[in-house]
Design a protein around this motif. Structure first.
Motif, PDB file in Angstrom:
ATOM      1  N   THR A  93     -10.946   1.113  -3.103  1.00 57.46           N
ATOM      2  CA  THR A  93     -10.051   2.117  -2.809  1.00 57.46           C
ATOM      3  C   THR A  93     -10.126   2.969  -4.049  1.00 57.46           C
ATOM      4  OG1 THR A  93      -8.005   1.204  -3.416  1.00 57.46           O
ATOM      5  CG2 THR A  93      -8.526   0.888  -1.209  1.00 57.46           C
ATOM      6  N   VAL A 118     -15.749  -5.388   2.497  1.00 57.18           N
ATOM      7  CA  VAL A 118     -15.076  -5.324   1.451  1.00 57.18           C
ATOM      8  C   VAL A 118     -15.279  -4.174   0.840  1.00 57.18           C
ATOM      9  CG1 VAL A 118     -13.550  -6.146  -0.572  1.00 57.18           C
ATOM     10  CG2 VAL A 118     -14.577  -7.647   1.070  1.00 57.18           C
ATOM     11  N   ILE A 152      -8.300  -2.801  -2.630  1.00 54.74           N
ATOM     12  CA  ILE A 152      -9.443  -2.765  -1.726  1.00 54.74           C
ATOM     13  C   ILE A 152      -8.988  -2.557  -0.276  1.00 54.74           C
ATOM     14  CG2 ILE A 152     -10.737  -4.327  -3.348  1.00 54.74           C
ATOM     15  CD1 ILE A 152      -9.705  -6.625  -0.748  1.00 54.74           C
ATOM     16  N   THR A 153      -9.611  -2.664   0.646  1.00 48.94           N
ATOM     17  CA  THR A 153      -9.677  -2.807   2.015  1.00 48.94           C
ATOM     18  C   THR A 153     -10.600  -3.686   2.320  1.00 48.94           C
ATOM     19  OG1 THR A 153     -11.111  -0.998   2.598  1.00 48.94           O
ATOM     20  CG2 THR A 153      -8.779  -0.363   2.297  1.00 48.94           C
ATOM     21  N   GLU A 154     -10.286  -4.562   3.587  1.00 48.82           N
ATOM     22  CA  GLU A 154     -11.231  -5.307   4.072  1.00 48.82           C
ATOM     23  C   GLU A 154     -11.151  -5.336   5.421  1.00 48.82           C
ATOM     24  OE1 GLU A 154     -12.737  -9.149   5.738  1.00 48.82           O
ATOM     25  OE2 GLU A 154     -10.407  -8.889   5.565  1.00 48.82           O
ATOM     26  N   GLU A 155     -12.268  -5.380   6.065  1.00 47.41           N
ATOM     27  CA  GLU A 155     -11.935  -5.292   7.728  1.00 47.41           C
ATOM     28  C   GLU A 155     -13.520  -5.957   8.215  1.00 47.41           C
ATOM     29  OE1 GLU A 155     -12.143  -1.895  11.411  1.00 47.41           O
ATOM     30  OE2 GLU A 155     -11.148  -1.648   9.439  1.00 47.41           O
ATOM     31  N   GLU A 193      -5.619  -6.476  -1.571  1.00 46.33           N
ATOM     32  CA  GLU A 193      -5.501  -5.473  -0.652  1.00 46.33           C
ATOM     33  C   GLU A 193      -4.126  -5.279  -0.520  1.00 46.33           C
ATOM     34  OE1 GLU A 193      -7.106  -4.664   3.788  1.00 46.33           O
ATOM     35  OE2 GLU A 193      -6.619  -6.717   3.362  1.00 46.33           O
ATOM     36  N   ARG A 194      -2.823  -6.045  -0.736  1.00 42.28           N
ATOM     37  CA  ARG A 194      -1.766  -5.831  -1.052  1.00 42.28           C
ATOM     38  C   ARG A 194      -1.413  -4.726  -2.081  1.00 42.28           C
ATOM     39  NH1 ARG A 194      -0.818 -11.369   0.162  1.00 42.28           N
ATOM     40  NH2 ARG A 194      -0.791 -11.785  -2.152  1.00 42.28           N
ATOM     41  N   LEU A 222      -8.741 -11.755  -1.818  1.00 41.38           N
ATOM     42  CA  LEU A 222      -8.801 -10.462  -1.131  1.00 41.38           C
ATOM     43  C   LEU A 222      -7.335  -9.963  -0.615  1.00 41.38           C
ATOM     44  CD1 LEU A 222     -12.179 -10.587   0.639  1.00 41.38           C
ATOM     45  CD2 LEU A 222     -11.499  -9.699  -1.559  1.00 41.38           C
ATOM     46  N   PRO A 223      -6.543 -10.782   0.111  1.00 41.09           N
ATOM     47  CA  PRO A 223      -5.452 -10.343   0.524  1.00 41.09           C
ATOM     48  C   PRO A 223      -4.333  -9.679  -0.679  1.00 41.09           C
ATOM     49  CG  PRO A 223      -5.955 -12.569   1.546  1.00 41.09           C
ATOM     50  CD  PRO A 223      -6.765 -12.227   0.681  1.00 41.09           C
ATOM     51  N   GLN A 268       0.858  -1.213   0.072  1.00 42.29           N
ATOM     52  CA  GLN A 268       0.137  -0.179   0.140  1.00 42.29           C
ATOM     53  C   GLN A 268       0.836   1.132   0.032  1.00 42.29           C
ATOM     54  OE1 GLN A 268      -3.247   0.538  -0.279  1.00 42.29           O
ATOM     55  NE2 GLN A 268      -3.028   2.756  -0.423  1.00 42.29           N
TER      56      GLN A 268
END
Length: 186
Positions: free
Chosen positions: A99, A96, A89-92, A84-85, A80-81, A6
């Protein structure tokens, strides 16, 4: 090939290779399509259900818990990882979200059905036809009563209509357009 972290993404956009790598897997394309289609946010369970439905070519209501679980695990642990890397995206807590980096993925899928030709070849053919038409006008094949400018207008209209349709089709083939991803619609 490793994807950018990121922090690296904050300084420069994704490279073409990284974009192709991210979009090379149908599950990632399908997940991105759902996110772009559904206001840039979705629950992981929703992603898994829809992706499982598309992969098994059945309605969401008919997806078995085993089919959903296989996709859920794969998306959660692998796809998803990876997204995200890449900063896409962001996942929490199972939520999901896209960005601003996901705008780099606004590419259309040039899916060419077996009975069609790619746009590049179409425009090459249209250009050859236009040149042949202009050459025929020049040597006097057509009656002199048709003004030369009319042939130029015909060519301009052909290119304008073709470009307008091509633009429309490209928009329809973007991730997030339509109910299903582009590669499922052809």
């Amino acid at each position: 090939m490793s994807l950018k972290t990121q922090a690296e993404n904050d300084d420069s956009p994704l490279s073409r290779d990284e974009i192709h790598d991210l979009l090379s897997n149908p599950r990632r394309r399908y997940a991105l399509h759902i996110l772009k289609r559904d206001d840039e946010t979705a629950d992981l369970s929703t992603l898994a259900e829809e992706v499982a439905a598309w992969e098994n070519e059945k309605p969401v209501s008919e997806v078995t818990s085993n089919e959903r679980h296989l996709v859920y695990t794969s998306i959660q642990q692998n796809h998803l990882p990876r997204l995200e890397r890449a900063g896409v995206i962001t996942e929490e807590r199972g939520r999901v979200e896209l960005t601003s980096e996901a705008e780099e993925l606004d590419v259309y899928m040039d899916v060419v059905p077996g009975d069609s030709i790619p746009w590049a070849e179409y425009y090459l053919g249209l250009s050859a036809f236009s040149l042949a038409l202009l050459a025929a006008v020049r040597v006097g094949v057509f009656p002199a009563s048709v003004p030369g400018l009319a042939w130029g207008v015909v060519i301009a209209v052909l290119f304008t209509c073709s470009a307008a349709y091509h633009t429309y089709q490209n928009r329809e083939m973007q991730l997030g357009r339509g109910e299903e991803p582009p590669d499922r619609r052809v």
